[in-house]
Scaffold this motif. Structure first.
Motif, mmCIF file in Angstrom:
data_model
loop_
_atom_site.group_PDB
_atom_site.id
_atom_site.type_symbol
_atom_site.label_atom_id
_atom_site.label_comp_id
_atom_site.label_asym_id
_atom_site.label_seq_id
_atom_site.Cartn_x
_atom_site.Cartn_y
_atom_site.Cartn_z
ATOM 1 N N ASP A 1 0.820 -1.207 0.000
ATOM 2 C CA ASP A 1 0.000 0.000 0.000
ATOM 3 C C ASP A 1 0.857 1.262 0.000
ATOM 4 O O ASP A 1 2.068 1.211 0.188
ATOM 5 C CB ASP A 1 -0.973 -0.020 1.172
ATOM 6 N N GLY A 2 0.214 2.408 -0.204
ATOM 7 C CA GLY A 2 0.918 3.683 -0.313
ATOM 8 C C GLY A 2 1.656 4.082 0.944
ATOM 9 O O GLY A 2 2.754 4.654 0.876
ATOM 10 N N LEU B 1 6.828 4.872 3.680
ATOM 11 C CA LEU B 1 7.764 4.584 4.767
ATOM 12 C C LEU B 1 9.094 4.084 4.212
ATOM 13 O O LEU B 1 10.163 4.543 4.641
ATOM 14 C CB LEU B 1 7.168 3.546 5.725
ATOM 15 N N GLU B 2 9.047 3.168 3.274
ATOM 16 C CA GLU B 2 10.287 2.643 2.687
ATOM 17 C C GLU B 2 11.071 3.736 1.966
ATOM 18 O O GLU B 2 12.293 3.812 2.083
ATOM 19 C CB GLU B 2 9.975 1.490 1.734
ATOM 20 N N THR B 3 10.354 4.593 1.243
ATOM 21 C CA THR B 3 11.009 5.705 0.549
ATOM 22 C C THR B 3 11.628 6.661 1.556
ATOM 23 O O THR B 3 12.780 7.081 1.404
ATOM 24 C CB THR B 3 10.003 6.452 -0.347
ATOM 25 N N PHE B 4 10.873 6.998 2.590
ATOM 26 C CA PHE B 4 11.382 7.893 3.630
ATOM 27 C C PHE B 4 12.640 7.305 4.262
ATOM 28 O O PHE B 4 13.656 7.990 4.411
ATOM 29 C CB PHE B 4 10.317 8.141 4.706
ATOM 30 N N PHE B 5 12.579 6.040 4.636
ATOM 31 C CA PHE B 5 13.713 5.420 5.324
ATOM 32 C C PHE B 5 14.941 5.375 4.425
ATOM 33 O O PHE B 5 16.053 5.687 4.879
ATOM 34 C CB PHE B 5 13.343 4.018 5.811
ATOM 35 N N SER B 6 14.766 5.016 3.180
ATOM 36 C CA SER B 6 15.935 4.949 2.295
ATOM 37 C C SER B 6 16.522 6.341 2.031
ATOM 38 O O SER B 6 17.735 6.480 1.899
ATOM 39 C CB SER B 6 15.591 4.242 0.986
ATOM 40 N N ARG C 1 8.992 -0.381 14.317
ATOM 41 C CA ARG C 1 7.902 0.163 15.150
ATOM 42 C C ARG C 1 6.940 1.021 14.333
ATOM 43 O O ARG C 1 5.727 0.923 14.490
ATOM 44 C CB ARG C 1 8.478 0.987 16.297
ATOM 45 N N VAL C 2 7.485 1.880 13.482
ATOM 46 C CA VAL C 2 6.636 2.748 12.661
ATOM 47 C C VAL C 2 5.821 1.900 11.683
ATOM 48 O O VAL C 2 4.632 2.153 11.480
ATOM 49 C CB VAL C 2 7.472 3.822 11.940
ATOM 50 N N ALA C 3 6.432 0.878 11.106
ATOM 51 C CA ALA C 3 5.708 -0.008 10.193
ATOM 52 C C ALA C 3 4.550 -0.689 10.907
ATOM 53 O O ALA C 3 3.453 -0.824 10.341
ATOM 54 C CB ALA C 3 6.660 -1.038 9.594
ATOM 55 N N ALA C 4 4.756 -1.087 12.145
ATOM 56 C CA ALA C 4 3.688 -1.723 12.925
ATOM 57 C C ALA C 4 2.539 -0.753 13.184
ATOM 58 O O ALA C 4 1.364 -1.133 13.111
ATOM 59 C CB ALA C 4 4.242 -2.258 14.245
ATOM 60 N N VAL C 5 2.875 0.484 13.473
ATOM 61 C CA VAL C 5 1.830 1.491 13.689
ATOM 62 C C VAL C 5 1.057 1.730 12.400
ATOM 63 O O VAL C 5 -0.174 1.845 12.409
ATOM 64 C CB VAL C 5 2.424 2.809 14.237
ATOM 65 N N LEU C 6 1.771 1.777 11.281
ATOM 66 C CA LEU C 6 1.114 2.003 9.988
ATOM 67 C C LEU C 6 0.127 0.906 9.632
ATOM 68 O O LEU C 6 -0.833 1.147 8.894
ATOM 69 C CB LEU C 6 2.155 2.121 8.872
ATOM 70 N N GLU C 7 0.330 -0.279 10.146
ATOM 71 C CA GLU C 7 -0.615 -1.368 9.901
ATOM 72 C C GLU C 7 -1.938 -1.137 10.625
ATOM 73 O O GLU C 7 -2.966 -1.643 10.206
ATOM 74 C CB GLU C 7 -0.014 -2.705 10.329
ATOM 75 N N ARG C 8 -1.899 -0.370 11.699
ATOM 76 C CA ARG C 8 -3.098 -0.142 12.505
ATOM 77 C C ARG C 8 -3.763 1.202 12.242
ATOM 78 O O ARG C 8 -4.968 1.335 12.444
ATOM 79 C CB ARG C 8 -2.742 -0.234 13.995
ATOM 80 N N GLN C 9 -2.976 2.203 11.856
ATOM 81 C CA GLN C 9 -3.547 3.540 11.704
ATOM 82 C C GLN C 9 -2.725 4.382 10.745
ATOM 83 O O GLN C 9 -1.581 4.065 10.441
ATOM 84 C CB GLN C 9 -3.624 4.241 13.059
ATOM 85 N N LYS C 10 -3.318 5.465 10.309
ATOM 86 C CA LYS C 10 -2.651 6.408 9.416
ATOM 87 C C LYS C 10 -1.753 7.330 10.251
ATOM 88 O O LYS C 10 -2.109 7.725 11.358
ATOM 89 C CB LYS C 10 -3.704 7.238 8.687
ATOM 90 N N ASP D 1 -0.098 10.972 10.021
ATOM 91 C CA ASP D 1 -0.189 12.204 9.237
ATOM 92 C C ASP D 1 1.170 12.814 8.917
ATOM 93 O O ASP D 1 1.395 13.308 7.828
ATOM 94 C CB ASP D 1 -1.060 13.234 9.969
ATOM 95 N N HIS D 2 2.078 12.794 9.867
ATOM 96 C CA HIS D 2 3.396 13.418 9.689
ATOM 97 C C HIS D 2 4.459 12.342 9.878
ATOM 98 O O HIS D 2 5.070 12.229 10.943
ATOM 99 C CB HIS D 2 3.582 14.570 10.675
ATOM 100 N N LEU D 3 4.693 11.580 8.831
ATOM 101 C CA LEU D 3 5.574 10.417 8.911
ATOM 102 C C LEU D 3 6.977 10.785 9.374
ATOM 103 O O LEU D 3 7.543 10.133 10.244
ATOM 104 C CB LEU D 3 5.628 9.703 7.551
ATOM 105 N N SER D 4 7.555 11.835 8.824
ATOM 106 C CA SER D 4 8.910 12.228 9.180
ATOM 107 C C SER D 4 9.024 12.542 10.673
ATOM 108 O O SER D 4 9.913 12.028 11.363
ATOM 109 C CB SER D 4 9.334 13.445 8.356
ATOM 110 N N THR D 5 8.128 13.360 11.172
ATOM 111 C CA THR D 5 8.144 13.738 12.585
ATOM 112 C C THR D 5 7.945 12.518 13.471
ATOM 113 O O THR D 5 8.658 12.327 14.460
ATOM 114 C CB THR D 5 7.045 14.782 12.867
ATOM 115 N N PHE D 6 6.987 11.687 13.109
ATOM 116 C CA PHE D 6 6.690 10.491 13.894
ATOM 117 C C PHE D 6 7.892 9.547 13.912
ATOM 118 O O PHE D 6 8.259 9.011 14.959
ATOM 119 C CB PHE D 6 5.457 9.780 13.320
#
Length: 104
Positions: free
Chosen positions: A2-3, A8-13, A43-52, A54-59
Motif C-alpha cells: 500500500d501507499g 515509509l520505505e522511501t522515507f527510510f531509504s 515500530r513505525v511499520a507496525a503502527v502504519l498497519e493499525r492507523q494512518k 499524518d506526519h511520517l517524518s516527525t513520527f
C-alpha cells in the motif's frame, strides 16, 4: 504494497543516513545507532498497519529519539549496577563453593 508502506520505505531509504547520524550523536556508538534506526522502522511499520500517520517524518524521528533515550536509560542503569557491585568480577563471585543452609 500500500501507499503508506511505500512512503515509509522511501522515507527510510532517503533519510537513513541522517537518522543514524542523529542517533549516533545521542548514543555514541555507530552499531547501536544503526540498530535503533532499524528498530524505529519496525515500530513505525507496525503502527502504519493499525492507523494512518499524518506526519511520517516527525513520527519516525520522534520514535527513533525515544528508542535512543530508552537505550541510554537502560545503559545508565546497567552501568550503575555493575559499578556499585564491583563489575563483572563481583558477578562471578555470586555462587559460593560453601554448602548452603538448604543442603546442610
Amino acid at each position: 504494497m500500500d501507499g503508506a508502506r511505500r512512503a515509509l520505505e522511501t522515507f527510510f531509504s532517503n533519510h537513513r543516513k541522517s537518522l543514524v547520524w542523529k542517533l549516533y550523536k545521542l548514543v555514541a556508538c555507530p552499531e547501536t545507532a544503526e540498530e535503533l534506526a532499524h528498530e524505529a522502522y519496525i515500530r513505525v511499520a507496525a503502527v502504519l498497519e493499525r492507523q494512518k500517520i499524518d506526519h511520517l517524518s516527525t513520527f519516525f524521528y520522534q520514535t527513533a529519539h525515544n528508542l535512543a533515550l530508552d537505550h541510554l536509560r537502560r545503559r545508565r542503569t546497567r552501568d550503575r549496577y555493575v559499578d556499585r557491585n564491583g563489575g563483572d568480577e563481583a558477578l562471578l563471585r555470586v555462587a559460593s563453593a560453601e554448602a548452603s543452609p538448604e543442603t546442610g
